[in-house]
Scaffold this motif. Sequence first.
Motif, PDB file in Angstrom:
ATOM      1  N   SER A 244      15.625   6.361  -4.276  1.00 51.52           N
ATOM      2  CA  SER A 244      16.051   5.956  -2.938  1.00 51.52           C
ATOM      3  C   SER A 244      14.864   5.674  -2.026  1.00 51.52           C
ATOM      4  CB  SER A 244      16.952   7.021  -2.316  1.00 51.52           C
ATOM      5  OG  SER A 244      16.234   8.228  -2.089  1.00 51.52           O
ATOM      6  N   LEU A 245      13.797   6.474  -2.144  1.00 50.82           N
ATOM      7  CA  LEU A 245      12.620   6.271  -1.288  1.00 50.82           C
ATOM      8  C   LEU A 245      11.798   5.071  -1.738  1.00 50.82           C
ATOM      9  CD1 LEU A 245      11.509   9.996  -0.906  1.00 50.82           C
ATOM     10  CD2 LEU A 245      12.416   8.539   0.901  1.00 50.82           C
ATOM     11  N   ASP A 246      11.488   4.990  -3.035  1.00 46.18           N
ATOM     12  CA  ASP A 246      10.663   3.893  -3.535  1.00 46.18           C
ATOM     13  C   ASP A 246      11.392   2.558  -3.481  1.00 46.18           C
ATOM     14  OD1 ASP A 246       8.668   5.674  -3.965  1.00 46.18           O
ATOM     15  OD2 ASP A 246       8.557   5.439  -6.134  1.00 46.18           O
ATOM     16  N   GLY A 247      12.707   2.574  -3.425  1.00 46.89           N
ATOM     17  CA  GLY A 247      13.468   1.335  -3.327  1.00 46.89           C
ATOM     18  C   GLY A 247      13.738   0.896  -1.913  1.00 46.89           C
ATOM     19  N   ASN A 248      13.109   1.567  -0.945  1.00 48.91           N
ATOM     20  CA  ASN A 248      13.387   1.267   0.462  1.00 48.91           C
ATOM     21  C   ASN A 248      12.102   0.878   1.203  1.00 48.91           C
ATOM     22  OD1 ASN A 248      15.874   1.525   2.268  1.00 48.91           O
ATOM     23  ND2 ASN A 248      14.338   2.512   3.537  1.00 48.91           N
ATOM     24  N   VAL A 249      11.312   0.004   0.602  1.00 52.68           N
ATOM     25  CA  VAL A 249       9.998  -0.336   1.156  1.00 52.68           C
ATOM     26  C   VAL A 249       9.840  -1.836   1.418  1.00 52.68           C
ATOM     27  CG1 VAL A 249       8.890   1.660   0.094  1.00 52.68           C
ATOM     28  CG2 VAL A 249       8.994  -0.484  -1.168  1.00 52.68           C
ATOM     29  N   LYS A 250      10.897  -2.600   1.339  1.00 56.01           N
ATOM     30  CA  LYS A 250      10.794  -4.048   1.542  1.00 56.01           C
ATOM     31  C   LYS A 250      10.238  -4.343   2.929  1.00 56.01           C
ATOM     32  CE  LYS A 250      13.541  -8.312   1.477  1.00 56.01           C
ATOM     33  NZ  LYS A 250      14.914  -8.876   1.335  1.00 56.01           N
ATOM     34  N   GLY A 251       9.248  -5.240   2.973  1.00 51.80           N
ATOM     35  CA  GLY A 251       8.648  -5.629   4.246  1.00 51.80           C
ATOM     36  C   GLY A 251       7.390  -4.859   4.598  1.00 51.80           C
ATOM     37  N   LEU A 252       7.022  -3.839   3.809  1.00 55.11           N
ATOM     38  CA  LEU A 252       5.820  -3.054   4.084  1.00 55.11           C
ATOM     39  C   LEU A 252       4.652  -3.563   3.254  1.00 55.11           C
ATOM     40  CD1 LEU A 252       7.332   0.548   4.145  1.00 55.11           C
ATOM     41  CD2 LEU A 252       6.574  -0.796   6.110  1.00 55.11           C
ATOM     42  N   ARG A 253       3.472  -3.638   3.871  1.00 55.83           N
ATOM     43  CA  ARG A 253       2.274  -4.070   3.149  1.00 55.83           C
ATOM     44  C   ARG A 253       1.715  -2.918   2.315  1.00 55.83           C
ATOM     45  NH1 ARG A 253       1.668  -6.148   8.418  1.00 55.83           N
ATOM     46  NH2 ARG A 253       1.736  -8.431   8.533  1.00 55.83           N
ATOM     47  N   ALA A 254       0.776  -3.254   1.446  1.00 55.14           N
ATOM     48  CA  ALA A 254       0.237  -2.275   0.499  1.00 55.14           C
ATOM     49  C   ALA A 254      -0.385  -1.076   1.205  1.00 55.14           C
ATOM     50  CB  ALA A 254      -0.788  -2.946  -0.410  1.00 55.14           C
ATOM     51  N   GLY A 255      -1.110  -1.288   2.299  1.00 57.10           N
ATOM     52  CA  GLY A 255      -1.805  -0.196   2.962  1.00 57.10           C
ATOM     53  C   GLY A 255      -1.004   0.525   4.017  1.00 57.10           C
ATOM     54  N   GLU A 256       0.268   0.199   4.172  1.00 54.28           N
ATOM     55  CA  GLU A 256       1.085   0.827   5.193  1.00 54.28           C
ATOM     56  C   GLU A 256       1.829   2.049   4.633  1.00 54.28           C
ATOM     57  OE1 GLU A 256       2.343  -2.677   8.261  1.00 54.28           O
ATOM     58  OE2 GLU A 256       3.414  -2.657   6.343  1.00 54.28           O
TER      59      GLU A 256
END
Length: 341
Positions: free
Chosen positions: A58-70
């Motif tokens: 649930s956490l790793d699948g909820n990162v759309k739109g975030l850059r690598a360093g964020e």
Amino acid sequence: MHAKLINPKTNGEKAYNNQGSAAQVLNYLTHEAKHKGENARFFDGEQDLLDREAVLASLDGNVKGLRAGEAKFYSLVLSPSPEELAHIGGGDEAKLRAYTRDVMAAYAAGFRLKDGGAVGKDDLVWGAIIHHERTHRGTDAAVRAGEARPGQARPGLQAHIHVVVSARDRAQRVTLNPGGRVSRFSLRDWQEEARVLFERQFQYQGPTPSRRPAPAIPEPNPQRNARIAERVEQLNRQADPSQRLDAARVQRIAQGRGYDRIFYDRLRRLEGRARQGQPLDNAYHLLATGREEPARDQTGHQVRQALHSFQQALRATSGPDRVDTQDIGEQRGRRQWEPEL
């Protein structure tokens, strides 16, 4: 009741590194169960029993739109005192789960969106686990006094809750940063709300929080003031003539803050803006409080802001899968983060 936001840089950088997968932090949070030969039991806003893999997905699948360093997630700790734990039966897990859900609802309500919208508890993606033990650290008073060893279990009631919450809302349209601008999320207000919620939910009368007396204003420091004047002069050479700063006023702000690191962090932010040609509106307010005042209704300000927004938009649309987002908050200095318990 203490509610904390963990800073990965100062509290377990490896375990709490939040710029990638949540696997490391979840592995760390399963250590108590593994030590007992049990399976780690997580929970969230709806379910009482989740395994590590479900929370990780649930956490790793909820990162759309975030850059690598964020930041991809944030780690919170809810830590009742031994007296509070005794009041609810020594760490009743059902009560602690119910309390955690109320605290996370308050966490969601604490965010203020740019468009005036609200964040609801169902908009959050999070998982939590209850730990019943703590161990001594090398810096503990009992260890320094020779009464305990590092890694030895602390006596008494020690139950606390670790929460890992996504940096994105469930729709993956809004970034939620609890360590950013106070105008977008007040960490102190949320911490106070966590205390009040416990007392209200369990009819517990805790001690009145003590308040520190206001510090005396220090004497002016000629050496520091001279260096500040040099930096203001350099900043003014790079800034728009209409936004140049008065060195004496900046020096008074620095003196009022005791020439602390936070003042110099804010001055560096203004220097960076000047180098990049960004507007310096509300500079004195920023130096004094760390907050951005609402934009003034002036044509020049609006033109500068529109130009800067246009430049930011051009940079943001460089990728093919870019989505429109709102960023609630920005990174702050190390000293403004709460330490891990």
